[in-house]
Design a protein around this motif. Structure first.
Motif, PDB file in Angstrom:
ATOM      1  N   UNK A 279      43.908  48.662  45.190  1.00 29.45           N
ATOM      2  CA  UNK A 279      43.852  49.201  43.828  1.00 29.45           C
ATOM      3  C   UNK A 279      44.445  48.232  42.802  1.00 29.45           C
ATOM      4  N   UNK A 280      45.581  47.626  43.144  1.00 33.57           N
ATOM      5  CA  UNK A 280      46.217  46.737  42.161  1.00 33.57           C
ATOM      6  C   UNK A 280      45.421  45.447  41.982  1.00 33.57           C
ATOM      7  N   UNK A 281      44.759  44.974  43.045  1.00 34.81           N
ATOM      8  CA  UNK A 281      43.891  43.801  42.893  1.00 34.81           C
ATOM      9  C   UNK A 281      42.709  44.130  41.997  1.00 34.81           C
ATOM     10  N   UNK A 282      42.123  45.327  42.175  1.00 35.96           N
ATOM     11  CA  UNK A 282      41.000  45.724  41.332  1.00 35.96           C
ATOM     12  C   UNK A 282      41.425  45.837  39.876  1.00 35.96           C
ATOM     13  N   UNK A 283      42.609  46.410  39.630  1.00 36.61           N
ATOM     14  CA  UNK A 283      43.094  46.548  38.252  1.00 36.61           C
ATOM     15  C   UNK A 283      43.375  45.185  37.625  1.00 36.61           C
ATOM     16  N   UNK A 284      43.925  44.262  38.419  1.00 38.34           N
ATOM     17  CA  UNK A 284      44.221  42.931  37.897  1.00 38.34           C
ATOM     18  C   UNK A 284      42.931  42.162  37.622  1.00 38.34           C
ATOM     19  N   UNK A 285      41.947  42.293  38.510  1.00 35.61           N
ATOM     20  CA  UNK A 285      40.651  41.656  38.276  1.00 35.61           C
ATOM     21  C   UNK A 285      39.999  42.213  37.013  1.00 35.61           C
ATOM     22  N   UNK A 286      40.077  43.524  36.832  1.00 35.06           N
ATOM     23  CA  UNK A 286      39.512  44.114  35.619  1.00 35.06           C
ATOM     24  C   UNK A 286      40.203  43.571  34.373  1.00 35.06           C
ATOM     25  N   UNK A 287      41.538  43.387  34.470  1.00 37.35           N
ATOM     26  CA  UNK A 287      42.273  42.830  33.325  1.00 37.35           C
ATOM     27  C   UNK A 287      41.858  41.386  33.065  1.00 37.35           C
ATOM     28  N   UNK A 288      41.668  40.613  34.137  1.00 39.15           N
ATOM     29  CA  UNK A 288      41.181  39.237  34.002  1.00 39.15           C
ATOM     30  C   UNK A 288      39.843  39.218  33.265  1.00 39.15           C
ATOM     31  N   UNK A 289      38.906  40.066  33.678  1.00 39.72           N
ATOM     32  CA  UNK A 289      37.579  40.079  33.062  1.00 39.72           C
ATOM     33  C   UNK A 289      37.644  40.583  31.624  1.00 39.72           C
ATOM     34  N   UNK A 290      38.544  41.542  31.359  1.00 39.90           N
ATOM     35  CA  UNK A 290      38.706  42.042  29.990  1.00 39.90           C
ATOM     36  C   UNK A 290      39.226  40.955  29.063  1.00 39.90           C
ATOM     37  N   UNK A 291      40.281  40.266  29.485  1.00 41.29           N
ATOM     38  CA  UNK A 291      40.853  39.217  28.644  1.00 41.29           C
ATOM     39  C   UNK A 291      39.899  38.039  28.502  1.00 41.29           C
ATOM     40  N   UNK A 292      39.202  37.708  29.593  1.00 44.89           N
ATOM     41  CA  UNK A 292      38.224  36.627  29.536  1.00 44.89           C
ATOM     42  C   UNK A 292      37.100  36.981  28.570  1.00 44.89           C
ATOM     43  N   UNK A 293      36.571  38.213  28.690  1.00 47.40           N
ATOM     44  CA  UNK A 293      35.476  38.629  27.827  1.00 47.40           C
ATOM     45  C   UNK A 293      35.868  38.778  26.373  1.00 47.40           C
ATOM     46  N   UNK A 294      37.167  38.918  26.109  1.00 44.69           N
ATOM     47  CA  UNK A 294      37.651  39.020  24.729  1.00 44.69           C
ATOM     48  C   UNK A 294      37.851  37.645  24.102  1.00 44.69           C
ATOM     49  N   UNK A 413      36.341  50.112  49.336  1.00 46.49           N
ATOM     50  CA  UNK A 413      35.402  49.563  48.363  1.00 46.49           C
ATOM     51  C   UNK A 413      34.968  50.610  47.344  1.00 46.49           C
ATOM     52  N   UNK A 414      34.916  51.870  47.759  1.00 42.21           N
ATOM     53  CA  UNK A 414      34.524  52.921  46.818  1.00 42.21           C
ATOM     54  C   UNK A 414      35.566  53.098  45.714  1.00 42.21           C
ATOM     55  N   UNK A 415      36.836  52.823  46.016  1.00 44.46           N
ATOM     56  CA  UNK A 415      37.865  53.004  44.984  1.00 44.46           C
ATOM     57  C   UNK A 415      38.279  51.685  44.333  1.00 44.46           C
ATOM     58  N   UNK A 416      38.031  50.548  45.008  1.00 45.83           N
ATOM     59  CA  UNK A 416      38.557  49.273  44.495  1.00 45.83           C
ATOM     60  C   UNK A 416      37.521  48.161  44.464  1.00 45.83           C
ATOM     61  N   UNK A 417      36.274  48.455  44.781  1.00 50.40           N
ATOM     62  CA  UNK A 417      35.233  47.439  44.693  1.00 50.40           C
ATOM     63  C   UNK A 417      35.422  46.315  45.695  1.00 50.40           C
ATOM     64  N   UNK A 418      35.023  45.106  45.281  1.00 51.30           N
ATOM     65  CA  UNK A 418      35.030  43.949  46.178  1.00 51.30           C
ATOM     66  C   UNK A 418      36.418  43.662  46.741  1.00 51.30           C
ATOM     67  N   UNK A 419      37.444  43.836  45.913  1.00 53.24           N
ATOM     68  CA  UNK A 419      38.808  43.541  46.372  1.00 53.24           C
ATOM     69  C   UNK A 419      39.208  44.436  47.535  1.00 53.24           C
ATOM     70  N   UNK A 420      38.664  45.655  47.582  1.00 54.58           N
ATOM     71  CA  UNK A 420      38.989  46.544  48.684  1.00 54.58           C
ATOM     72  C   UNK A 420      38.506  46.021  50.020  1.00 54.58           C
ATOM     73  N   UNK A 421      37.355  45.393  50.040  1.00 51.95           N
ATOM     74  CA  UNK A 421      36.835  44.810  51.283  1.00 51.95           C
ATOM     75  C   UNK A 421      37.762  43.694  51.761  1.00 51.95           C
ATOM     76  N   UNK A 422      38.164  42.874  50.831  1.00 54.40           N
ATOM     77  CA  UNK A 422      39.054  41.751  51.168  1.00 54.40           C
ATOM     78  C   UNK A 422      40.365  42.239  51.773  1.00 54.40           C
TER      79      UNK A 422
END
Length: 528
Positions: A279-294, A413-422
């Protein structure tokens, strides 16, 4: 916790620390600043059973001293077999104001302190370097200490390392190859040194740490532990609660998530999923993409002009890589690289954005790898995958059925996407690990300590969630939580915050705790 068993103990920390002065809030009882400023006398000769540290320069002209400590393999049978611990020390740079010794564990499990701590020494706050001898060691089973090594030759180790798929397995064929490879690793390890495999637990290492404290003549321990080092610190604090002077725990693992349910050897889920690493990896990745996209592409190469468009671009790239790898860059390798690259904001996030942009344009990225700094001591230690596994798998319960991991992967993966598989497959080597620790500590975690503990948690950490720091502060008898409203794994070694550094320095020097509820922010926002 390192990114996976396959990479544990190899991560090189980059230090980025600024020092600042803060007003006092809560002061430790005991010797005051005047007493602390007095030069410490030479320690007395070690008592019976305490290892002798015969320090000498690690290399001619080196500021680091090296020594070897002999400790019992089994602390319950001290007259039996002994093992070696490799130890390094950098003396306080202002000896006239020296306070004592600060012991540092850089995480893992599997982090070789004799390698990593010298590499990020310059990142310690200036006042800490001035006033403490900084000491680290390779924990039992690791690196230059008596180490777990399951191969007769380097060639054997290299041949085995080519067997597991990069990142994590995708599809039935790769799942079988990965499971078979780690089952073979466990069999090799059991044949080489079965006694050592049962005596590399966190509790064993905590008892080693107390012997090292006594060996340098310290009446109480000063300790900094990051990531897995927080579990080691919490274990020490509850085995030796009256021996704490200062203890900093940065990027915390919930101790109950590490131990699982006492007595349950085959839990339903893994250490890392109990922790919430997915979960925390997914949240951090989302933050990375948010800041990058901004940000414009001049600041983040992967930006698609908005956060939502950048998230969609990332999802398209992952889908494309599943069907059509770009050279050696498969879907799984790219996910693993992405999660690992979120650990260090500068330069990790910029470099990650560049690699993702290359892949989105069909170009295999060529990541620039800086040569590592010269080692403090020769030889460079062997840091095979089995060293992290020996500690983790013997100490923390994980499902024993390899077939269970595919279902856990889909659930994560259902709750955390790609990071969950890792993060799910990172624990699978434990399914077939042959040993359980002979001596573990499973709680309680609330024994009153001589002094309060400083717990630091980062909001967007791709490995150890902020909830782990909240749990650590709640479980310990007397702890103060300092919040880093920032990014990356560990506030001290990887991601600069002069606010965190200043509070940490004041606490280590004179015991001053930050006010309750204190929140620090990073010195720089990514892509700003």
């Amino acid at each position: 916790m390192s990114a996976s068993v396959a990479t544990a103990g190899r991560r090189r920390r980059r230090a980025a620390i600024l020092t600042a002065a803060l007003a006092c809030s809560v002061l430790l009882t005991g010797p005051g600043p005047a007493a602390a400023r007095a030069a410490a006398p030479s320690p007395p000769p070690p008592a019976s059973g305490v290892p002798r540290l015969d320090w000498s320069p690690c290399k001619p002209g080196s500021p680091w001293d090296c020594a070897t400590a002999k400790v019992p393999l089994d602390h319950a049978a001290p007259a039996g077999r002994s093992i070696d611990l490799a130890v390094v020390r950098h003396r306080a740079t202002d000896p006239g104001r020296r306070i004592g010794t600060l012991f540092v564990n850089p995480g893992g499990p599997g982090g070789p302190g004799t390698v990593q701590v010298p590499q990020f020494y310059d990142g310690f706050p200036k006042e800490v370097r001035e006033r403490f001898d900084i000491v680290s060691w390779d924990p039992r089973g690791i690196g230059n200490s008596t180490a777990v090594n399951c191969f007769a030759t380097p060639e054997e180790a290299k041949a085995w390392a080519a067997r597991p798929p990069a990142g994590f397995p995708v599809g039935a064929q790769e799942r079988k190859a990965s499971i078979d490879a780690y089952a073979d690793l466990g069999r090799r390890c059991e044949k080489r040194d079965p006694a050592l495999l049962r005596h590399v637990s966190t509790a064993d290492t905590a008892r080693d740490l107390d012997l090292l404290r006594r060996a340098v003549g310290e009446p109480r321990l000063n300790y900094l532990g990051v990531s897995y080092g927080t579990v080691l610190g919490a274990t020490y604090a509850n085995l030796f609660p009256d021996k704490i002077r200062t203890m900093v725990l940065d990027s915390n693992i919930d101790p109950k998530a590490w131990t699982g349910t006492p007595g349950q050897d085959d839990p339903r889920t893994t250490t890392l999923l109990r922790m919430g690493s997915d979960r925390t990896a997914a949240a951090t990745l989302d933050r990375f993409l948010t800041l990058c996209g901004s940000a414009p592409t001049t600041r983040c190469a992967f930006s698609a002009g908005s956060p939502q468009a950048t998230r969609e671009k990332f999802d398209r790239l992952m889908g494309q890589l599943r069907e059509h790898p770009v050279g050696p860059w498969t879907y799984a390798r790219t996910v693993a690289d992405t999660v690992s690259s979120l650990y260090i904001v500068d330069p990790g996030w910029q470099a990650l954005a560049g690699r993702l942009q290359d892949l989105s344009q069909g170009r295999p990225p060529q990541p620039a790898v800086a040569p590592p700094p010269p080692p403090v001591a020769e030889p460079n230690p062997y840091l095979g995958d089995e060293q992290a596994a020996a500690v983790w798998c013997a100490d923390s319960p994980n499902p024993r059925d390899p077939a269970a991991y595919h279902a856990l992967e889909e659930e994560s993966a259902r709750r955390a996407g790609d990071a969950g598989r890792y993060w799910t497959w990172a624990a699978e080597p434990c399914a077939t690990w042959p040993a359980r620790a002979a001596a573990t500590y499973e709680g309680p975690w609330d024994k009153p300590t001589a002094r309060p503990v400083l717990v630091i948690g980062t909001r967007y950490d791709p490995s150890t969630p902020y909830a782990g720091a909240e749990a650590m502060a709640r479980e310990l008898a007397d702890a103060r939580l300092l919040t880093n409203d920032g990014y990356g794994h560990t506030a001290l070694f990887n991601n600069a915050s002069s606010c965190i550094s200043a509070y940490e320095s004041r606490y280590l020097v004179d015991g001053t705790l930050p006010p309750p509820g204190t929140v620090c922010r990073p010195d720089r926002i990514p892509f700003s």
